[in-house]
Design a protein around this motif. Structure first.
Motif, PDB file in Angstrom:
ATOM      1  N   GLY A  78      47.438  38.917  45.113  1.00  0.00           N
ATOM      2  CA  GLY A  78      46.976  37.549  44.950  1.00  0.00           C
ATOM      3  C   GLY A  78      45.935  37.139  45.974  1.00  0.00           C
ATOM      4  O   GLY A  78      45.383  36.049  45.882  1.00  0.00           O
ATOM      5  N   ASP A  96      45.080  41.190  42.061  1.00  0.00           N
ATOM      6  CA  ASP A  96      46.391  41.190  41.421  1.00  0.00           C
ATOM      7  C   ASP A  96      46.595  42.612  40.930  1.00  0.00           C
ATOM      8  O   ASP A  96      45.644  43.405  40.871  1.00  0.00           O
ATOM      9  N   GLY A 103      44.191  36.403  40.954  1.00  0.00           N
ATOM     10  CA  GLY A 103      44.424  35.218  40.128  1.00  0.00           C
ATOM     11  C   GLY A 103      44.338  35.459  38.634  1.00  0.00           C
ATOM     12  O   GLY A 103      44.795  34.633  37.850  1.00  0.00           O
ATOM     13  N   SER A 118      45.828  37.666  36.682  1.00  0.00           N
ATOM     14  CA  SER A 118      47.035  38.076  35.949  1.00  0.00           C
ATOM     15  C   SER A 118      47.709  36.891  35.273  1.00  0.00           C
ATOM     16  O   SER A 118      48.347  37.045  34.229  1.00  0.00           O
ATOM     17  N   ALA A 119      47.553  35.692  35.824  1.00  0.00           N
ATOM     18  CA  ALA A 119      48.181  34.497  35.263  1.00  0.00           C
ATOM     19  C   ALA A 119      47.527  34.052  33.959  1.00  0.00           C
ATOM     20  O   ALA A 119      48.091  33.244  33.232  1.00  0.00           O
ATOM     21  N   GLU A 120      46.358  34.601  33.655  1.00  0.00           N
ATOM     22  CA  GLU A 120      45.638  34.219  32.440  1.00  0.00           C
ATOM     23  C   GLU A 120      46.150  34.930  31.201  1.00  0.00           C
ATOM     24  O   GLU A 120      45.692  34.652  30.092  1.00  0.00           O
ATOM     25  N   THR A 168      49.627  36.992  29.057  1.00  0.00           N
ATOM     26  CA  THR A 168      51.052  37.248  28.912  1.00  0.00           C
ATOM     27  C   THR A 168      51.229  38.755  28.897  1.00  0.00           C
ATOM     28  O   THR A 168      50.624  39.447  28.071  1.00  0.00           O
ATOM     29  N   CYS A 206      53.888  42.221  36.646  1.00  0.00           N
ATOM     30  CA  CYS A 206      52.755  41.500  37.220  1.00  0.00           C
ATOM     31  C   CYS A 206      52.976  41.289  38.713  1.00  0.00           C
ATOM     32  O   CYS A 206      54.030  40.828  39.133  1.00  0.00           O
ATOM     33  N   PRO A 231      49.700  35.884  41.293  1.00  0.00           N
ATOM     34  CA  PRO A 231      50.158  34.500  41.329  1.00  0.00           C
ATOM     35  C   PRO A 231      51.380  34.244  40.444  1.00  0.00           C
ATOM     36  O   PRO A 231      52.077  33.263  40.621  1.00  0.00           O
ATOM     37  N   CYS A 232      51.653  35.158  39.515  1.00  0.00           N
ATOM     38  CA  CYS A 232      52.824  34.997  38.659  1.00  0.00           C
ATOM     39  C   CYS A 232      54.100  35.407  39.392  1.00  0.00           C
ATOM     40  O   CYS A 232      55.194  35.238  38.894  1.00  0.00           O
TER      41      CYS A 232
END
Length: 136
Positions: A21, A25, A69, A71-73, A75, A82, A85-86
């Protein structure tokens, strides 16, 4: 490759843990599934998928490094873990560009500054591979 082309998060020797993060990521896939994802990703990118770390002992994990950042974009399906940030306070081992880095190695060579695996393409390949797998 000279050291000034390497990102500053790649250690000079051995390997070091890096907090995800911050610089990147990571998406982790185990064993032969990780190798299958890498194979298809390499095919889709002309053999240049971006930075991928392989663990050659234990779970034989494959870590795909994507921009911090990103990876949060997406599923991520079961079987893809992951790191970013997740999740909180997770580290990934990063090997040096050269020398003894056992049990870690760069699967497609060490990265250049600013080089990452494309997260959207990775998500597409991981989803296809893990959802098609009978153990999935």
């Amino acid at each position: 490759m000279t050291n000034h082309e390497l990102p500053d998060w790649v250690p000079a020797s051995g390997h070091q843990l890096r907090l995800t993060g911050i610089h990147f990521d990571a998406i982790r896939v185990r064993g032969v599934r990780g190798e299958a994802v890498l194979h298809h990703l390499a095919d889709a990118t002309g053999g240049q998928p971006g930075p991928v770390v392989r663990e050659v002992s234990g779970g034989r994990w494959t870590y795909f490094l994507i921009p911090a950042g990103s990876s949060a974009e997406h599923t991520w399906p079961p079987g893809a873990t992951c790191f970013g940030p997740c999740a909180r306070d997770q580290y990934v081992g990063i090997p040096a560009a050269h020398g003894n880095t056992y049990p870690l190695s760069w699967r497609c060579g060490p990265p250049r500054e600013g080089e990452f695996v494309d997260p959207a393409l990775l998500n597409e390949v991981v989803t296809a591979q893990l959802c098609l797998s009978p153990e999935g």
